[in-house]
Design a protein around this motif. Structure first.
Motif, PDB file in Angstrom:
ATOM      1  N   ALA A  74      -2.071 -19.691  27.636  1.00 46.24           N
ATOM      2  CA  ALA A  74      -2.727 -20.251  28.809  1.00 46.24           C
ATOM      3  C   ALA A  74      -1.756 -21.097  29.635  1.00 46.24           C
ATOM      4  CB  ALA A  74      -3.919 -21.096  28.381  1.00 46.24           C
ATOM      5  N   LYS A  75      -0.834 -21.756  28.944  1.00 48.16           N
ATOM      6  CA  LYS A  75       0.128 -22.628  29.625  1.00 48.16           C
ATOM      7  C   LYS A  75       1.474 -21.950  29.824  1.00 48.16           C
ATOM      8  CE  LYS A  75      -1.873 -26.882  27.730  1.00 48.16           C
ATOM      9  NZ  LYS A  75      -1.609 -28.108  26.933  1.00 48.16           N
ATOM     10  N   ASN A  76       1.608 -20.717  29.318  1.00 48.16           N
ATOM     11  CA  ASN A  76       2.899 -20.021  29.387  1.00 48.16           C
ATOM     12  C   ASN A  76       4.023 -20.832  28.757  1.00 48.16           C
ATOM     13  OD1 ASN A  76       1.897 -17.738  30.540  1.00 48.16           O
ATOM     14  ND2 ASN A  76       3.054 -17.881  32.433  1.00 48.16           N
ATOM     15  N   THR A  77       3.739 -21.417  27.616  1.00 50.47           N
ATOM     16  CA  THR A  77       4.751 -22.205  26.934  1.00 50.47           C
ATOM     17  C   THR A  77       4.852 -21.798  25.459  1.00 50.47           C
ATOM     18  OG1 THR A  77       3.166 -23.942  26.382  1.00 50.47           O
ATOM     19  CG2 THR A  77       4.426 -24.214  28.415  1.00 50.47           C
ATOM     20  N   MET A  78       5.995 -22.093  24.880  1.00 55.95           N
ATOM     21  CA  MET A  78       6.204 -21.864  23.446  1.00 55.95           C
ATOM     22  C   MET A  78       6.952 -23.080  22.912  1.00 55.95           C
ATOM     23  SD  MET A  78       9.043 -18.967  24.184  1.00 55.95           S
ATOM     24  CE  MET A  78       8.351 -18.719  25.821  1.00 55.95           C
ATOM     25  N   ASP A  79       6.585 -23.534  21.763  1.00 56.11           N
ATOM     26  CA  ASP A  79       7.165 -24.734  21.190  1.00 56.11           C
ATOM     27  C   ASP A  79       7.817 -24.441  19.843  1.00 56.11           C
ATOM     28  OD1 ASP A  79       4.574 -27.076  22.313  1.00 56.11           O
ATOM     29  OD2 ASP A  79       6.222 -26.099  23.362  1.00 56.11           O
ATOM     30  N   LEU A  80       8.739 -25.305  19.500  1.00 54.89           N
ATOM     31  CA  LEU A  80       9.353 -25.257  18.181  1.00 54.89           C
ATOM     32  C   LEU A  80       9.337 -26.668  17.618  1.00 54.89           C
ATOM     33  CD1 LEU A  80      10.809 -23.545  16.021  1.00 54.89           C
ATOM     34  CD2 LEU A  80      12.966 -24.285  17.078  1.00 54.89           C
ATOM     35  N   GLN A  81       8.506 -26.895  16.629  1.00 54.77           N
ATOM     36  CA  GLN A  81       8.453 -28.182  15.944  1.00 54.77           C
ATOM     37  C   GLN A  81       9.485 -28.158  14.823  1.00 54.77           C
ATOM     38  OE1 GLN A  81       6.596 -30.998  16.591  1.00 54.77           O
ATOM     39  NE2 GLN A  81       7.772 -31.971  14.950  1.00 54.77           N
ATOM     40  N   MET A  82      10.420 -29.074  14.888  1.00 57.09           N
ATOM     41  CA  MET A  82      11.486 -29.120  13.892  1.00 57.09           C
ATOM     42  C   MET A  82      11.373 -30.412  13.097  1.00 57.09           C
ATOM     43  SD  MET A  82      14.675 -27.630  16.120  1.00 57.09           S
ATOM     44  CE  MET A  82      14.814 -29.109  17.122  1.00 57.09           C
ATOM     45  N   ASN A  83      11.156 -30.283  11.826  1.00 57.09           N
ATOM     46  CA  ASN A  83      10.976 -31.426  10.948  1.00 57.09           C
ATOM     47  C   ASN A  83      12.121 -31.532   9.943  1.00 57.09           C
ATOM     48  OD1 ASN A  83       8.375 -31.935  12.141  1.00 57.09           O
ATOM     49  ND2 ASN A  83       7.515 -30.357  10.816  1.00 57.09           N
ATOM     50  N   SER A  84      12.274 -32.710   9.399  1.00 56.33           N
ATOM     51  CA  SER A  84      13.302 -32.959   8.374  1.00 56.33           C
ATOM     52  C   SER A  84      14.644 -32.393   8.798  1.00 56.33           C
ATOM     53  CB  SER A  84      12.864 -32.326   7.037  1.00 56.33           C
ATOM     54  OG  SER A  84      11.626 -32.850   6.620  1.00 56.33           O
ATOM     55  N   LEU A  85      15.057 -32.762   9.984  1.00 60.74           N
ATOM     56  CA  LEU A  85      16.287 -32.205  10.541  1.00 60.74           C
ATOM     57  C   LEU A  85      17.505 -32.590   9.726  1.00 60.74           C
ATOM     58  CD1 LEU A  85      15.422 -32.644  14.285  1.00 60.74           C
ATOM     59  CD2 LEU A  85      16.069 -30.495  13.211  1.00 60.74           C
ATOM     60  N   LYS A  86      18.465 -31.685   9.711  1.00 59.37           N
ATOM     61  CA  LYS A  86      19.704 -31.869   8.959  1.00 59.37           C
ATOM     62  C   LYS A  86      20.892 -31.736   9.917  1.00 59.37           C
ATOM     63  CE  LYS A  86      17.565 -29.521   5.006  1.00 59.37           C
ATOM     64  NZ  LYS A  86      17.676 -28.392   4.054  1.00 59.37           N
ATOM     65  N   PRO A  87      22.016 -32.325   9.574  1.00 61.11           N
ATOM     66  CA  PRO A  87      23.190 -32.182  10.446  1.00 61.11           C
ATOM     67  C   PRO A  87      23.545 -30.724  10.723  1.00 61.11           C
ATOM     68  CG  PRO A  87      23.553 -33.927   8.869  1.00 61.11           C
ATOM     69  CD  PRO A  87      22.249 -33.269   8.480  1.00 61.11           C
ATOM     70  N   GLU A  88      23.298 -29.851   9.784  1.00 61.05           N
ATOM     71  CA  GLU A  88      23.617 -28.433   9.982  1.00 61.05           C
ATOM     72  C   GLU A  88      22.657 -27.737  10.947  1.00 61.05           C
ATOM     73  OE1 GLU A  88      23.208 -30.024   7.067  1.00 61.05           O
ATOM     74  OE2 GLU A  88      22.182 -28.740   5.581  1.00 61.05           O
ATOM     75  N   ASP A  89      21.636 -28.448  11.390  1.00 59.58           N
ATOM     76  CA  ASP A  89      20.753 -27.899  12.427  1.00 59.58           C
ATOM     77  C   ASP A  89      21.325 -28.131  13.830  1.00 59.58           C
ATOM     78  OD1 ASP A  89      17.939 -29.074  10.516  1.00 59.58           O
ATOM     79  OD2 ASP A  89      18.722 -27.018  10.625  1.00 59.58           O
ATOM     80  N   THR A  90      22.418 -28.842  13.906  1.00 53.81           N
ATOM     81  CA  THR A  90      23.043 -29.099  15.197  1.00 53.81           C
ATOM     82  C   THR A  90      23.464 -27.792  15.859  1.00 53.81           C
ATOM     83  OG1 THR A  90      23.835 -31.295  14.562  1.00 53.81           O
ATOM     84  CG2 THR A  90      25.017 -30.177  16.340  1.00 53.81           C
ATOM     85  N   ALA A  91      22.971 -27.570  17.069  1.00 53.49           N
ATOM     86  CA  ALA A  91      23.234 -26.317  17.776  1.00 53.49           C
ATOM     87  C   ALA A  91      22.578 -26.377  19.147  1.00 53.49           C
ATOM     88  CB  ALA A  91      22.673 -25.126  16.995  1.00 53.49           C
ATOM     89  N   VAL A  92      22.858 -25.367  19.947  1.00 47.38           N
ATOM     90  CA  VAL A  92      22.096 -25.154  21.176  1.00 47.38           C
ATOM     91  C   VAL A  92      20.959 -24.196  20.826  1.00 47.38           C
ATOM     92  CG1 VAL A  92      22.136 -24.321  23.547  1.00 47.38           C
ATOM     93  CG2 VAL A  92      24.137 -25.498  22.604  1.00 47.38           C
ATOM     94  N   TYR A  93      19.759 -24.575  21.199  1.00 43.54           N
ATOM     95  CA  TYR A  93      18.571 -23.792  20.867  1.00 43.54           C
ATOM     96  C   TYR A  93      18.084 -23.045  22.103  1.00 43.54           C
ATOM     97  CZ  TYR A  93      18.316 -25.923  16.293  1.00 43.54           C
ATOM     98  OH  TYR A  93      18.604 -26.302  14.992  1.00 43.54           O
TER      99      TYR A  93
END
Length: 122
Positions: A74-93
């Motif tokens: 309905a809103k034409n949106t998509m989300d990504l909830q990221m929990n318990s982030l780690k240094p290795e998650d560092t990136a361009v998404y």
């Protein structure tokens, strides 16, 4: 189609971030959607996908149970909830509209958002 990703930033390990991607299409109803990331010096990798029928799949074991994809047609949106982030998650998404078929997600090369930087400090 233009995609705009947002919500990235600098966060400490263990914290959460929520990324959002808006799409300038008439409707997202018929698209399968995925989030990717690309770390420095590495190839872009698919993370999670949500189909037009709201089935989700996770492609990377390291984010299973931590990253949750959702969509709002309905809103034409998509989300990504990221929990318990780690240094290795560092990136361009990046977000992408594509096709999920036969157990695999096929990105549409013309439907990439510009990406949002996520940096996780230890």
């Amino acid at each position: 189609v233009q995609l705009q990703a947002s919500g990235g930033g600098l966060v400490q390990a263990g914290k959460s971030l929520r990324l959002s991607c808006s799409a300038s299409v008439g409707t997202l109803d018929y698209y399968d959607i995925a989030w990717y990331r690309q770390a420095p010096g590495k190839e872009r990798e698919a993370l999670v996908c949500i189909t037009s029928s709201a089935e989700t799949t996770t492609s990377v074991d390291s984010v299973k149970g931590r990253f949750i994809i959702s969509r709002s047609n309905a809103k034409n949106t998509m989300d990504l909830q990221m929990n318990s982030l780690k240094p290795e998650d560092t990136a361009v998404y990046y977000c992408n509209l594509g096709t999920y078929m036969g157990g695999s997600y096929y990105p549409n090369s013309g439907y990439w958002g510009q990406g949002t930087q996520v940096t996780v400090s230890s």
